[in-house]
Design an enzyme around this catalytic site. Structure first.
Site, PDB file in Angstrom:
ATOM      1  N   HIS A 247       2.610   0.636  -6.999  1.00 23.38           N
ATOM      2  CA  HIS A 247       1.511   2.372  -6.254  1.00 23.38           C
ATOM      3  C   HIS A 247       1.053   2.045  -6.880  1.00 23.38           C
ATOM      4  CE1 HIS A 247      -0.368   5.064  -3.593  1.00 23.38           C
ATOM      5  NE2 HIS A 247      -0.043   5.257  -5.400  1.00 23.38           N
TER       6      HIS A 247
ATOM      7  N   HIS B 116      -7.733   7.720  -2.658  1.00 20.94           N
ATOM      8  CA  HIS B 116      -7.401   8.806  -2.437  1.00 20.94           C
ATOM      9  C   HIS B 116      -7.087  10.276  -3.993  1.00 20.94           C
ATOM     10  CE1 HIS B 116      -3.667   6.836  -2.988  1.00 20.94           C
ATOM     11  NE2 HIS B 116      -3.067   7.921  -3.657  1.00 20.94           N
TER      12      HIS B 116
ATOM     13  N   ASP C 195       0.514   6.820   0.029  1.00 19.61           N
ATOM     14  CA  ASP C 195       0.231   7.547  -0.843  1.00 19.61           C
ATOM     15  C   ASP C 195      -0.931   8.992  -0.246  1.00 19.61           C
ATOM     16  OD1 ASP C 195       0.378   9.815  -2.960  1.00 19.61           O
ATOM     17  OD2 ASP C 195      -0.335   8.427  -4.182  1.00 19.61           O
TER      18      ASP C 195
END
Length: 1011
Positions: free
Chosen positions: A262, A578, A374
């Site tokens: 990630h 994000h 996430d």
């Protein structure tokens, strides 16, 4: 038998730490090292390799914050190592507990080809197996001295978050630069013992299996000569064969491990550093794929693939080959792992358009899973968009972070705003950076809430954020855990394989309807207001640019700026990542974002201006005088005589001009014949009387547009969180420095000072409109404060409607349950609407997202009133210590007597003001719809360059709609399309129009071929 469990477990830990792990590399020799520190920003690879470095010794300091240093390491493999495996051990000064949050490196060969990344948990570079001895070793390391922002004492303000404020102090110290012999047998023994230790400690103390493992470990330690670990490691492994080969129980949970790393596209590092993080990680992963035939790696975010393609083509070539081999798997189908609360409707749709199209064009792959582990909560609009983009599955993990309520499912059907359902998985391992440890696997099994109905879950496995991804140790664990008694079964496989199996066994999974609200990180709806305003403005400018450019292409034969719009869309989509749009990145990121949004706006204004000039005509029309003006309306509803999506020559103003009178007791009264507004001597709106319905909007004894200030110091995650206790103390900003009528009596100006800040507001009534406009300018100089604008409304309701993408959703106005109470700060796009049957109020805005709603006992006559507050500004100090300091401008408006349809219309109006252009040629809309409930979301030319006109529209009020869409040009065929403009059906066109029947909140994309 005497209980010696604890002593044996302690013995194992010490022997592993002090004898076995050090014996993995039994012999080593130092490498020669030189370094060149690049001035300023990173340099091209060839320049870094060619630069002449100075000698540097192990133990020396290097690397100021955000610097780049090029290390050259060289040496010769000793002849005595012939026949053995040799690796270079390159420790730049890593802290193993901070994988992804500190220095990193990428290793190159002398020809500039990448080898692999260097990370805290991945410090080795293979030199050769069965070496002959005498081989010359020469490697170059591009090392990034990224500072640690989120330290062991987290959330402390730091100036390290921007190169402009960081100091030049070296932050790292070289620890090791060696050639070493790698003992594979000892390494395998380490993996055996680690897996068994972790398994053992998760089993019940009274379980026979735990004791079987304990005794096997004891025998292995007895078989090991601590003075000759390498010579006896194989013998020790032999004692473990039995317990490692015992098969798992038939009912054992099945975990699909997926290699993953990630990588936040920006966060505690700038965008330029993410480009390098991705290159390092993908170099690691493609190398590991070559070594491990059972390994499968998944990577999301088309933007990150595009970065490698542009900046590291040699790495991208390896990625493309691994993708073609089917083991490097693109997932997600979106341009970035975006926030999904705040992006507008079209922007969220375009995340899928540009992401999926990239994967199709580059790899020929139709991604079917949406991968968003996430993001900070998930919009109820997503399920329909997922399906319209051609995807079938959805994955998230973040809901496990919710602080109040435990989400009741791990595998379920998620039902969106319009009733569309998508099969969804939420990994019970509760991390998107799994290491496949015994603790993680045991937690996944215990936590899994679908027991008895389903048997499978997924585990994204690898160090993220530049930590290097999946390691060979994780793969070794997976091999041992594939079928091991006492553990879940683990196998590496593609996400699609997991979803196919999970769906097959659990097709009747439970249903969750509505948004996936994260009960945490609510302040992301407010932090970094400039970034949010830049996003909102960019989205509406893109709408205008596409609409008017398409209209000019069809009406005037003007060229359509395909490539320009494509590039600008991708820039805006990137900044919806994000940790950018939510305002949770370092100062560097938001400083660059502000500059980027300004550049995007300027370029889009150029596109719009050119199209409007082509449409309005350079000179007077036959029926208009010279020097006249044309009014353009990009909104989906007509207003002031200007049709939706069209233009007409300017006419005289309509409606009664507002007038101002002094109010008894101080202040002013504004009146435009539709609303009468009382502003008291404190500058507060104490009455908004709807003269059409004879209804007062403001609660008795209350006020509208009351600015309120709160202390705002959450327990952690400063830029992310606002905790409920912030409401315990509040300061009403009622002191007024200046109160006066302005604009010829059409408005009232209010000036206030508080703390070190100043606010100026213009409160006005437009002619002919039932709307109170408020323009606010704040010179914000507070820290750790939260500024709200409160509207106490005389409306009794138990719910409010908040706009989201392609519709609105209802949230409770009460706190009956813990689920209701947890939504004390929520997201709204252009409007919040509340009503009693037959009469409602809308609060619309041009750039805010956070709001809250509370109820109070009515001061007169009983019942309750409802207060809605817009969240304007915060002032957290981490990770940006000067968040939002400076001048901000907001526009919002109160609309009494409003239905939901009125709220939709006014929300578009405030975000899409009319444009006035010299000329006098009216412009017929390219398309028109005969039902205001059906909103046109986009009008553009098809992305394939065919010249077809693409129209996207949706039902906006939550009811059934029958409408007719009429084209203002000759139409050949009309196709119904998916988001990527691929036909899925056809409609019959009659006299250039088509009949539509839409279910509540349904999105329809039409492709109109020009005859």
């Amino acid at each position: 038998m005497h209980n010696d469990r604890t002593i044996t477990e302690a013995r194992l830990r010490r022997v592993l730490d002090e004898r076995i792990r050090p014996a993995v590399y039994p012999e080593s020799v130092p490498l020669d090292v030189s370094v060149w520190h690049a001035p300023g920003e990173p340099v091209p690879v060839e320049e870094g390799i060619a630069a002449e470095g100075a000698p540097i010794a192990v133990g020396a300091q290097w690397g100021p914050a955000w610097g780049t240093s090029w290390f050259t390491v060289s040496g010769t493999v000793p002849r005595a190592w012939a026949g053995r495996t040799v690796e270079a051990l390159l420790d730049l000064g890593f802290d193993e507990n901070m994988a992804g949050f500190q220095c990193e490196g990428l290793v190159y060969r002398p020809d500039g080809s990448p080898v692999k990344g260097l990370n805290p948990r991945n410090q080795w570079v293979r030199v050769g197996e069965k070496v002959t001895g005498g081989e010359r070793v020469l490697l170059h390391v591009e090392a990034a001295s990224n500072p640690v922002i989120l330290d062991y004492h987290p959330f402390r303000p730091t100036e390290l978050g921007d190169r402009e404020t960081a100091d030049a102090t070296p932050r790292y110290r070289l620890v090791r630069m060696d050639l070493a012999v790698f003992d594979r047998t000892v390494w395998e023994l380490v993996q055996d013992l680690e897996v068994l230790e972790q398994l053992m400690t998760e089993l019940p103390v009274d379980a026979p299996r735990r004791w079987e493992v304990l005794r096997a470990v004891e025998r292995a330690l007895d078989a090991l000569d601590l003075q000759d670990v390498g010579g006896t490691a194989d013998r020790a492994r032999g004692e473990l064969t039995g317990v490692l080969s015992a098969p798992a129980h038939a009912s054992a949970h099945r975990i699909s491990a997926v290699g993953h790393a990630h990588i936040d596209s920006a966060w505690l590092w700038p965008l330029r550093e993410t480009v390098r993080k991705v290159a390092r990680t993908t170099s690691n992963m493609t190398a590991l794929l070559e070594d491990e035939p059972e390994f499968v790696y998944a990577m999301s975010q088309a933007q990150q693939f595009a970065w490698i393609k542009e900046h590291r083509p040699e790495v991208y070539a390896r990625v493309k080959k691994a993708v073609a081999d089917g083991r490097f798997v693109p997932v997600g189908g979106m341009w970035v792992e975006s926030d999904t609360n705040m992006p507008g409707a079209e922007a969220l749709a375009r995340q899928f358009v540009h992401g999926k199209r990239f994967f199709l064009e580059e790899f020929g792959i139709e991604t079917e899973e949406v991968w968003l582990p996430d993001s900070f909560g998930y919009s109820a609009a997503l399920p329909q968009l997922v399906r319209l983009a051609g995807a079938k599955w959805f994955l998230t993990q973040k809901i496990s972070w919710s602080r109040t309520n435990k989400f009741p499912h791990h595998t379920f059907w998620w039902e969106g705003l319009d009733g569309t359902r998508v099969f969804t998985h939420f990994p019970p391992i509760d991390t998107y950076n799994a290491q496949l440890s015994g603790q993680e696997l045991a937690h996944a099994v215990r936590n899994f809430q679908e027991k008895g109905g389903a048997t499978r879950s997924l585990a994204p496995t690898g160090w993220g954020d530049g930590g290097g991804g999946t390691t060979r140790e994780m793969l070794a664990r997976a091999k041992r855990l594939a079928d091991l008694e006492g553990s879940a079964r683990v196998v590496f496989e593609k996400p699609s394989a997991f979803f196919e199996k999970a769906h097959a066994e659990y097709a009747h999974a439970p249903v969750w309807a509505g948004e996936l609200y994260l009960e945490l990180h609510r302040a992301t709806l407010t932090s970094q207001a400039r970034t949010k305003q830049g996003n909102r403005r960019s989205e509406h400018l893109l709408r205008e640019a596409e609409l008017w450019a398409a209209t000019a292409a069809v009406r005037a034969g003007a060229p359509y700026p395909y490539e320009r719009l494509d590039r600008l869309w991708k820039t805006v989509l990137l900044h919806q990542f994000h940790d950018i749009l939510p305002g949770t990145s370092i100062a560097w990121v938001h400083r660059e974002a502000a500059q980027t949004y300004a550049e995007v706006a300027a370029e889009l204004e150029t596109v719009i201006g050119g199209a409007l000039a082509a449409l309005a005509g350079a000179g007077p029309a036959e029926d208009g005088p010279a020097g006249s003006t044309v009014v353009f309306n990009a909104a989906p509803h007509g207003r002031g005589g200007v049709p939706a999506l069209g233009a007409v020559p300017a006419g005289p103003p309509a409606g009664v001009a507002p007038r101002t009178a002094e109010r008894e007791g101080g202040g002013y009264v504004l009146d435009n014949g539709l609303l009468r507004v009382g502003i008291d001597g404190r500058g507060l709106v104490v009455s908004v009387y709807d003269q059409v319905s004879g209804r007062e909007a403001v609660a008795p004894g209350g006020a509208a547009n009351l600015l309120q200030l709160h202390q705002d110091f959450p327990t952690m995650w400063d830029a992310w969180d606002v905790d409920h206790f912030y409401r315990n103390t509040v300061t009403d900003l009622t002191d007024v420095e200046r109160l006066e009528a302005v604009d010829g009596g059409a408005a009232v100006r209010v000036v206030r000072r508080f703390g070190a800040s100043r606010v100026e507001q213009r409160i006005g009534l437009p002619a002919g409109e039932r709307r109170l406009d408020i323009a606010t300018e704040v010179d914000w100089r507070e820290t750790e404060k939260f500024l709200k604008a409160a509207f106490a409304l005389d409306v009794h309701t138990d719910r409010v409607a908040a706009e989201t993408q392609f519709g609105h959703l209802y949230r409770p106005a009460h706190t009956n349950t813990s689920w209701d109470a947890a939504k004390f700060e929520a997201c709204a796009h252009r409007f919040v609407h509340l009503e009693e049957p037959g009469w409602g109020v809308a609060l619309v805005n041009d750039s805010t997202y956070g709001y809250d709603v509370t109820r109070a006992v009515r001061a007169e006559g009983g019942g309750t009133t409802t207060t809605v507050r817009l969240s304007l500004l915060r002032a957290p100090r981490f990770p940006d210590p000067r968040t939002d300091q400076g001048v901000h401008r907001f526009r919002y408006a109160l609309v009494p007597g409003a239905s939901v349809g009125d709220a939709v219309r006014e929300g578009f109006r405030i975000n899409l003001p009319e444009r006035r252009v010299s000329g006098s040629a009216g412009v017929e809309p390219l398309v028109s719809v005969d039902d205001d409930a059906v909103v046109v979301s986009a009008v553009k030319l098809a992305d394939d360059g065919s010249g077809d006109v693409v129209v996207r529209l949706y039902e906006s009020r939550g009811g059934r709609a029958r409408a007719r869409l009429a084209a203002g040009f000759a139409v050949g065929a009309v196709s119904v399309c998916d988001l990527l403009e691929r036909p899925t059906g056809s409609l019959a066109a009659e006299d250039g129009s088509v009949a539509l029947a839409l279910r509540p909140f349904e999105i329809v994309t039409l492709r109109l071929t020009r005859a």
